[in-house]
Design a protein around this motif. Structure first.
Motif, PDB file in Angstrom:
ATOM      1  N   ARG A  17       2.483   3.223  -1.542  1.00  0.00           N
ATOM      2  CA  ARG A  17       1.166   3.166  -0.874  1.00  0.00           C
ATOM      3  C   ARG A  17       0.312   4.351  -1.312  1.00  0.00           C
ATOM      4  O   ARG A  17      -0.872   4.206  -1.591  1.00  0.00           O
ATOM      5  N   GLN A  72      -0.443   4.491   5.848  1.00  0.00           N
ATOM      6  CA  GLN A  72      -1.546   3.624   5.407  1.00  0.00           C
ATOM      7  C   GLN A  72      -2.734   3.715   6.363  1.00  0.00           C
ATOM      8  O   GLN A  72      -3.889   3.752   5.930  1.00  0.00           O
ATOM      9  N   SER A 125       3.660   2.548   7.088  1.00  0.00           N
ATOM     10  CA  SER A 125       2.480   1.843   7.630  1.00  0.00           C
ATOM     11  C   SER A 125       1.569   2.818   8.374  1.00  0.00           C
ATOM     12  O   SER A 125       0.341   2.669   8.351  1.00  0.00           O
TER      13      SER A 125
END
Ligand code: GRF
Length: 222
Positions: A50, A20, A17
């Motif tokens: 991702r 990201q 994350s």
């Protein structure tokens, strides 16, 4: 004449994350740099997906395939040097790096940690902060040195620890702030505004000075 954008590699071991948040801020131009490579020490992790979704080159370097830490790190160095990266960002990369690796990338190796360093280095830090009874925790972006989570601090965000928090709820509150301060730190690096002075990081021309900022937990009633 425009100079080529700064080249970043991000090292992950899991969900990605934070990766990201860096991808998004590079894509919208907030960070004047390009993520050219994402490396994972584990195959199949969501961080790799991702990167692929964003058209970023990925590489898996499985630590288990190497006889020791030094050999694994040598291969990482080779892969990162081949990609000609200016900055290496650790983002949930769950391997301790050798002194040789850290020295190779000194001054251009960043990490994010889910606690207010120098308190609570290492693993399991959300639960450790709850168990210690502190009212605040947070996250830290720092240059990596040869210790574990000991390098010069670039940015920190503070969050309260609330009654009823467990490691999961606190971790989620912290992670939200990680997604703010990692892109901010990488932006400052890419803009050449971070100056290392011993253990301190000086930021050239800070724009977000908040000298009176404070949060109090529990909320003041008087
Ligand atoms: C984050 O909490 C980071 O601080 C720690 O590992 C976690 C990685 O999360 N080093 P993600 O993979 O970026 O979602």
């Amino acid at each position: 004449m425009n100079s080529a954008p700064m080249r970043i590699a991000v090292l992950v071991s899991g969900s990605g994350s934070n990766l990201q948040s860096l991808i998004d801020r590079c894509a919208d131009g907030t960070i004047p740099a390009e993520i050219v490579l994402v490396v994972s020490n584990k195959p199949g992790v969501y961080g790799l997906e991702r990167a692929e979704k964003s058209g970023i080159k990925t590489q898996v370097v499985q630590h288990g395939a190497f006889p020791d830490r030094a050999a694994f790190d040598q291969e990482l160095i080779r892969v990162l040097d081949a990609a000609e990266v200016n900055l290496v960002c650790l983002a949930g990369f769950m391997r301790i790096l050798t002194a040789e690796f850290v020295r190779h990338f000194t001054g251009r190796l960043l990490n994010i940690h889910p606690a207010l360093l120098p308190n609570f280095p290492g693993l399991g830090v959300q639960q450790a902060a709850i168990d210690a009874g502190v009212r605040f925790s947070g996250c830290t972006v720092h240059f990596v040195d040869e210790g574990v989570d000991t390098g010069p601090i670039i940015a920190q965000a503070v969050v309260p620890i609330l009654d009823g928090d467990d490691a999961k709820t606190l971790g989620a509150r912290i992670l939200k702030q990680e997604h703010q301060i990692y892109p901010l730190s990488v932006r400052l690096f890419a803009e050449g505004r971070l100056k290392l002075e011993g253990r301190r990081v000086r930021i050239d021309a800070p724009t977000d000075e908040t000298p009176e900022a404070a949060i109090i937990n529990p909320a003041p009633t008087c």
